[in-house]
Each structure stands twice: as C-alpha cells, then as structure tokens.
Design an enzyme around this catalytic site. Structure first.
Site, PDB file in Angstrom:
ATOM      1  N   ASP A  23       0.801  -1.236   0.149  1.00  0.00           N
ATOM      2  CA  ASP A  23      -0.009   0.047  -0.087  1.00  0.00           C
ATOM      3  C   ASP A  23       0.895   1.299  -0.077  1.00  0.00           C
ATOM      4  O   ASP A  23       1.384   1.612  -1.039  1.00  0.00           O
ATOM      5  CB  ASP A  23      -0.974  -0.165   1.296  1.00  0.00           C
ATOM      6  N   SER A  24       1.368   1.673   1.205  1.00  0.00           N
ATOM      7  CA  SER A  24       2.183   2.973   1.382  1.00  0.00           C
ATOM      8  C   SER A  24       3.599   2.651   0.838  1.00  0.00           C
ATOM      9  O   SER A  24       4.318   3.337   0.530  1.00  0.00           O
ATOM     10  CB  SER A  24       2.153   3.584   2.878  1.00  0.00           C
ATOM     11  N   GLY A  25       3.854   1.529   1.146  1.00  0.00           N
ATOM     12  CA  GLY A  25       5.256   0.706   1.232  1.00  0.00           C
ATOM     13  C   GLY A  25       5.803   0.666   2.228  1.00  0.00           C
ATOM     14  O   GLY A  25       7.003   0.319   2.395  1.00  0.00           O
ATOM     15  N   ASN A  26       5.270   1.417   3.485  1.00  0.00           N
ATOM     16  CA  ASN A  26       6.108   1.572   4.648  1.00  0.00           C
ATOM     17  C   ASN A  26       6.499   0.266   5.325  1.00  0.00           C
ATOM     18  O   ASN A  26       7.850  -0.114   5.820  1.00  0.00           O
ATOM     19  CB  ASN A  26       5.260   2.341   5.633  1.00  0.00           C
ATOM     20  N   THR A  27       5.596  -0.795   5.414  1.00  0.00           N
ATOM     21  CA  THR A  27       5.818  -1.976   5.936  1.00  0.00           C
ATOM     22  C   THR A  27       6.981  -2.672   5.270  1.00  0.00           C
ATOM     23  O   THR A  27       7.891  -3.300   6.041  1.00  0.00           O
ATOM     24  CB  THR A  27       4.565  -2.964   5.851  1.00  0.00           C
ATOM     25  N   LEU A  28       6.767  -2.947   3.729  1.00  0.00           N
ATOM     26  CA  LEU A  28       7.705  -3.517   3.233  1.00  0.00           C
ATOM     27  C   LEU A  28       9.173  -2.818   3.236  1.00  0.00           C
ATOM     28  O   LEU A  28      10.241  -3.489   3.411  1.00  0.00           O
ATOM     29  CB  LEU A  28       7.308  -3.485   1.573  1.00  0.00           C
ATOM     30  N   ARG A  79     -10.443 -14.303   6.022  1.00  0.00           N
ATOM     31  CA  ARG A  79      -9.204 -14.531   5.182  1.00  0.00           C
ATOM     32  C   ARG A  79      -9.304 -15.746   4.409  1.00  0.00           C
ATOM     33  O   ARG A  79      -8.741 -15.996   3.447  1.00  0.00           O
ATOM     34  CB  ARG A  79      -8.174 -14.782   6.306  1.00  0.00           C
TER      35      ARG A  79
HETATM   36  P1  IMP Z   1       1.795  -0.555   3.845  1.00  0.00           P
HETATM   37  O1  IMP Z   1       2.768  -0.416   4.896  1.00  0.00           O
HETATM   38  O2  IMP Z   1       0.978   0.938   3.671  1.00  0.00           O
HETATM   39  O3  IMP Z   1       2.288  -0.850   2.533  1.00  0.00           O
HETATM   40  O4  IMP Z   1       0.475  -1.561   4.223  1.00  0.00           O
HETATM   41  C1  IMP Z   1       0.901  -2.681   3.921  1.00  0.00           C
HETATM   42  C2  IMP Z   1       0.049  -3.559   4.879  1.00  0.00           C
HETATM   43  O5  IMP Z   1      -1.333  -2.834   5.185  1.00  0.00           O
HETATM   44  C3  IMP Z   1      -0.399  -4.940   4.030  1.00  0.00           C
HETATM   45  O6  IMP Z   1       0.551  -6.066   4.525  1.00  0.00           O
HETATM   46  C4  IMP Z   1      -1.644  -5.187   4.517  1.00  0.00           C
HETATM   47  O7  IMP Z   1      -1.590  -6.121   6.042  1.00  0.00           O
HETATM   48  C5  IMP Z   1      -2.232  -3.842   5.024  1.00  0.00           C
HETATM   49  N1  IMP Z   1      -3.203  -3.464   3.935  1.00  0.00           N
HETATM   50  C6  IMP Z   1      -3.166  -2.325   3.169  1.00  0.00           C
HETATM   51  N2  IMP Z   1      -4.093  -2.490   2.099  1.00  0.00           N
HETATM   52  C7  IMP Z   1      -4.906  -3.215   2.616  1.00  0.00           C
HETATM   53  C8  IMP Z   1      -6.424  -3.702   2.158  1.00  0.00           C
HETATM   54  O8  IMP Z   1      -6.732  -3.025   1.124  1.00  0.00           O
HETATM   55  N3  IMP Z   1      -6.889  -4.679   2.581  1.00  0.00           N
HETATM   56  C9  IMP Z   1      -6.412  -5.333   3.792  1.00  0.00           C
HETATM   57  N4  IMP Z   1      -5.048  -5.006   4.330  1.00  0.00           N
HETATM   58  C10 IMP Z   1      -4.357  -3.914   3.581  1.00  0.00           C
END
Ligand code: IMP
Ligand code: MG
Length: 185
Positions: free
Chosen positions: A106-111, A168
C-alpha cells in the site's frame, strides 16, 4: 459474524484469475532461480494463502520461513513507518537467495522496514513478490520484483487479507463496502 456478501462491493479478482496469475508467477520464479538455492519468507498473516499456493507452483527446490510484524498506524486501516517484530524468522538468511512474499503493498512503509531489517542480515540476494500492489498509494519508494496484480485504491479483503481478522479464507479478492460493514463485537 456478518455474512460477507452484505459488505462485498464487488469481486475484484475471482479465484480462477488469481490461480492463473499465481501459476505464472511460480513459473517465472522457477525460471529465475533455476539451479539456485531459494528461500521464501512470508509475512504473517496476510501472505499465508498466497505463499502456500505460490510454492506449489514453484518447481525449484526451496525452503520457507515466517515472520510476524505489526505496524503502528494512524487508525486501523493505515500503516506507518514504524514496525514491531512480533515473531522473528526461525532460520538465519545469511548467504541465501531470499524472496519476501507479501499480500499487498500500500504505502510501502511495511515493506521498506522489513526489507531494511532483512538486508542487515546479509542474504546473498533479496527480492520481493507481492500478490497485490496499490501503486497510487505509494509513499516510500520500494523495488518490487514480482507483482500479481496492480489494483486501484480500494480497501480489499479475502484470500489471506482480513477484515478485523476474519474472512481470510475466502478464495477471491473482494472490495469492501465500508458503509455496510459491521465490525465484530
Ligand atoms: P503499507 O505499509 O501501507 O504498504 O501497508 C501494507 C499492509 O497494510 C499490508 O501488508 C496489509 O496488512 C495492510 N493493507 C493495506 N491495504 C490493505 C487492504 O486493502 N486490505 C487489507 N489489508 C491492507
Ligand atoms: Mg500484511
């Protein structure tokens, strides 16, 4: 538990389309890692369905491991740059060819945080395979090597992705109609 069809806006990716694409990703990875050692790392819990289907489509020998993280976010449907490691890997990745298997970026923060952490452990190589990519939501630059589907900025569930930990098990990716969703008590 609320029946999912009450808040299912649309089926975004049906089961057969998902499985066909996963078979393609498996074939691509098999070709790229021919004759090499391969180690898949799944980030729990969302990536688990994808991992198990993907590994059945990878023809080269490989091992798997899991890690669990949570991210501190503003509200439950957003993530931030801060991650907490809830469960670390069980094996050392030094010198190994690693592919990080993710459900969605999504934002890429987690990755970006997980990638940074794994880099410090000196794998021989480190690539990323995600089933879903919400490209337009990106806040941090991340290199993604294998992408199942680029999707629009909509909240999705099913096939590993949860709504408050449930749903899930659904074999498809659905779009949530948040106005009609009732969280469990
Ligand atoms: P990021 O750190 O913003 O890239 O978010 C990644 C994490 O957010 C993913 O591994 C999911 O656990 C959660 N996430 C983001 N978008 C969705 C969605 O549309 N549905 C469910 N989980 C989401
Ligand atoms: Mg996740």
């Amino acid at each position: 538990m609320q029946p999912y069809h009450e808040f299912l806006d649309e089926v975004l990716i049906p089961e057969d389309v998902l499985q066909k694409r996963i078979a393609e990703l498996g074939a691509e990875i098999s070709k790229d890692y021919q004759g090499q050692d391969l180690h898949l790392i799944c980030i729990l819990k969302g990536g688990v369905m994808f991992l198990t289907d993907l590994m059945r489509r990878i023809s080269v020998p490989h091992t798997i491991d899991f890690m669990a993280i949570s991210s501190y976010g503003v509200g439950s449907r957003r993530s931030s740059g801060q991650i907490r490691l809830n469960m670390d890997l069980h094996e050392d990745i030094q010198g190994r060819n690693v592919i990080l298997v993710e459900d969605i970026i999504d934002s890429g923060n987690t990755l970006s945080s997980v990638f940074g952490l794994l880099r410090t452990r000196n794998p021989a190589s480190l690539k990323v395979c995600t089933l879903l990519d919400k490209v337009e939501r990106r806040e941090v630059e991340v290199d993604v090597d294998y992408v199942g589907f680029e999707i629009a900025n909509k909240y999705v569930f099913g096939y590993g992705l949860d709504m408050d930990q449930y749903y899930r098990k659904l074999p498809f990716i659905g779009v949530v109609d948040l106005e009609n969703y009732i969280p469990p008590e």
